[in-house]
Design a protein around this motif. Structure first.
Motif, PDB file in Angstrom:
ATOM      1  N   UNK A  95     -53.643  76.118 -13.289  1.00 41.96           N
ATOM      2  CA  UNK A  95     -53.115  76.387 -11.815  1.00 41.96           C
ATOM      3  C   UNK A  95     -53.935  75.938 -10.736  1.00 41.96           C
ATOM      4  N   UNK A  96     -55.348  76.471 -11.051  1.00 41.30           N
ATOM      5  CA  UNK A  96     -56.437  76.077  -9.739  1.00 41.30           C
ATOM      6  C   UNK A  96     -56.557  74.541  -9.905  1.00 41.30           C
ATOM      7  N   UNK A  97     -56.557  73.626 -11.010  1.00 43.44           N
ATOM      8  CA  UNK A  97     -56.400  72.327 -11.046  1.00 43.44           C
ATOM      9  C   UNK A  97     -55.264  71.752 -10.127  1.00 43.44           C
ATOM     10  N   UNK A  98     -54.100  72.094 -10.621  1.00 39.72           N
ATOM     11  CA  UNK A  98     -53.149  71.663  -9.959  1.00 39.72           C
ATOM     12  C   UNK A  98     -53.080  72.024  -8.259  1.00 39.72           C
ATOM     13  N   UNK A  99     -53.341  73.000  -8.090  1.00 45.20           N
ATOM     14  CA  UNK A  99     -53.437  73.233  -6.551  1.00 45.20           C
ATOM     15  C   UNK A  99     -54.589  72.362  -6.001  1.00 45.20           C
ATOM     16  N   UNK A 100     -55.597  71.924  -6.567  1.00 45.78           N
ATOM     17  CA  UNK A 100     -56.490  70.954  -5.950  1.00 45.78           C
ATOM     18  C   UNK A 100     -55.972  69.584  -6.089  1.00 45.78           C
ATOM     19  N   UNK A 101     -55.329  69.154  -6.840  1.00 40.60           N
ATOM     20  CA  UNK A 101     -54.479  67.984  -7.097  1.00 40.60           C
ATOM     21  C   UNK A 101     -53.419  67.769  -6.006  1.00 40.60           C
ATOM     22  N   UNK A 102     -52.752  68.831  -5.927  1.00 41.24           N
ATOM     23  CA  UNK A 102     -51.865  68.797  -4.660  1.00 41.24           C
ATOM     24  C   UNK A 102     -52.516  68.669  -3.116  1.00 41.24           C
ATOM     25  N   UNK A 103     -53.547  69.179  -2.902  1.00 38.67           N
ATOM     26  CA  UNK A 103     -54.241  69.136  -1.974  1.00 38.67           C
ATOM     27  C   UNK A 103     -55.122  67.584  -1.555  1.00 38.67           C
ATOM     28  N   UNK A 104     -55.475  67.022  -2.796  1.00 36.17           N
ATOM     29  CA  UNK A 104     -56.042  65.678  -2.727  1.00 36.17           C
ATOM     30  C   UNK A 104     -55.118  64.482  -2.754  1.00 36.17           C
ATOM     31  N   UNK A 105     -53.970  64.967  -3.143  1.00 38.34           N
ATOM     32  CA  UNK A 105     -52.718  63.905  -3.015  1.00 38.34           C
ATOM     33  C   UNK A 105     -52.783  63.212  -2.004  1.00 38.34           C
TER      34      UNK A 105
END
Length: 311
Positions: A95-105
């Motif tokens: 979850x934490x890595x997915x949230x970061x990926x969303x923020x960096x997209x």
């Protein structure tokens, strides 16, 4: 010793995974670009190891945990400072890595590294390496860690190195006497080997639920050594082909205080490339201690394969 668990099979298949990783076109690195590795747990540790090695090649690289990025809200800063973000998650569902990926997209070039096909992380990244051949059934990350490191190290240099000698050496060192007498494990190393020590401590802690610690090699004397007892075993990850005098002095000090120690010297003239196999020691130790304690290493108490949180 009972070897009828998935975890053991997944540890010793490492040579097969290395061969398959060699068939992939690795990431390429440029001294004109800045790179960051982002992940959680073992994936974060892999990023820490790789960033240290890239720095030695004159390449700008850092690592951050996904949790730190979320807590400090540093996604925009990362997008400004770096050119490429490698997002690592064995399952692609953390979850934490997915949230970061969303923020960096859309803000920075993002490359996902998973051991699954078509994961949620892959859907968020611009490019992906899906090492599905390294899929693991067991909860604890083992040989897939080596496969991911090999992929990136091949992007620096395709240095021919095999895990067989490491597996054989570590298996012989982990005697039944040591396994029965020791319950406190300390891992020491410097630079990239400090993060190898960190990952090794994690493997033992996850599988056997034993007390573990990790420090820079000579920092161990400055406080932590006070906890040393006859139940303690210390592992020194050395980058030297022969023990450095200061490592030998520390080892003698440990033995004089009642502990035991293994100095794992470099087996090649390119010690930085050995990091892909050094964690096999901790994996085998954690596995064997778990079996000795009657624990299931495939499904350690209180752990799941991927940390998935409610939004």
């Amino acid at each position: 010793m009972d070897f009828g668990y998935k975890t053991y099979e997944e540890i010793i298949r490492v040579n097969n995974l290395i061969g398959m990783a060699n068939n992939l076109t690795p990431p390429s690195f440029s001294k004109s670009k800045k790179y960051i590795f982002i992940g959680c747990g073992s994936s974060y540790n892999a990023g820490l190891i790789l960033s240290e090695i890239l720095k030695k090649q004159g390449i700008f690289a850092e690592a951050a945990s996904s949790g730190e990025v979320l807590l400090e809200n540093t996604a925009d800063e990362i997008a400004r400072k770096f050119d490429v973000a490698f997002l690592l998650s064995r399952t692609g569902t953390t979850t934490e890595t997915l949230k970061v990926a969303e923020m960096l997209k859309g803000k920075i070039e993002s490359i996902g590294i998973t051991c699954e096909k078509d994961s949620p992380l892959s859907a968020l990244c611009d490019m992906n390496y899906e090492l599905d051949f390294a899929h693991e059934e067991s909860v604890v990350m083992t040989s897939s860690f080596s496969a991911i490191l090999r992929l990136f190290l091949n992007g620096i240099e395709r240095y021919p190195i095999s895990p067989d000698e490491y597996l054989e050496s570590y298996d012989s060192l982990l005697s039944e006497e040591l396994l029965k007498e020791k319950s406190h494990f300390v891992f020491l190393g410097c630079q990239e080997r400090y993060y190898v020590a960190k990952e090794s401590a994690l493997k033992v802690e996850e599988m056997s639920l034993d007390h573990t610690e990790f420090y820079e090699t000579l920092e161990y004397r400055h406080g932590p050594i006070a906890l040393l007892s006859p139940h303690a075993h210390v592992v020194i990850f050395s980058k030297y082909r022969e023990p450095h005098k200061l490592e030998t002095d520390l080892a003698n000090d440990i033995v004089s205080r009642g502990g035991s120690v293994h100095i794992l010297n470099a087996m090649t003239d390119r010690p930085e490339f050995e990091v892909q196999f050094l964690t096999l020691y901790g994996q085998l130790l954690g596995y064997k201690r778990a079996i000795l304690k009657g624990l299931n290493p495939d499904k350690p108490k209180g752990l799941s394969k991927s940390v998935i949180l409610d939004n």
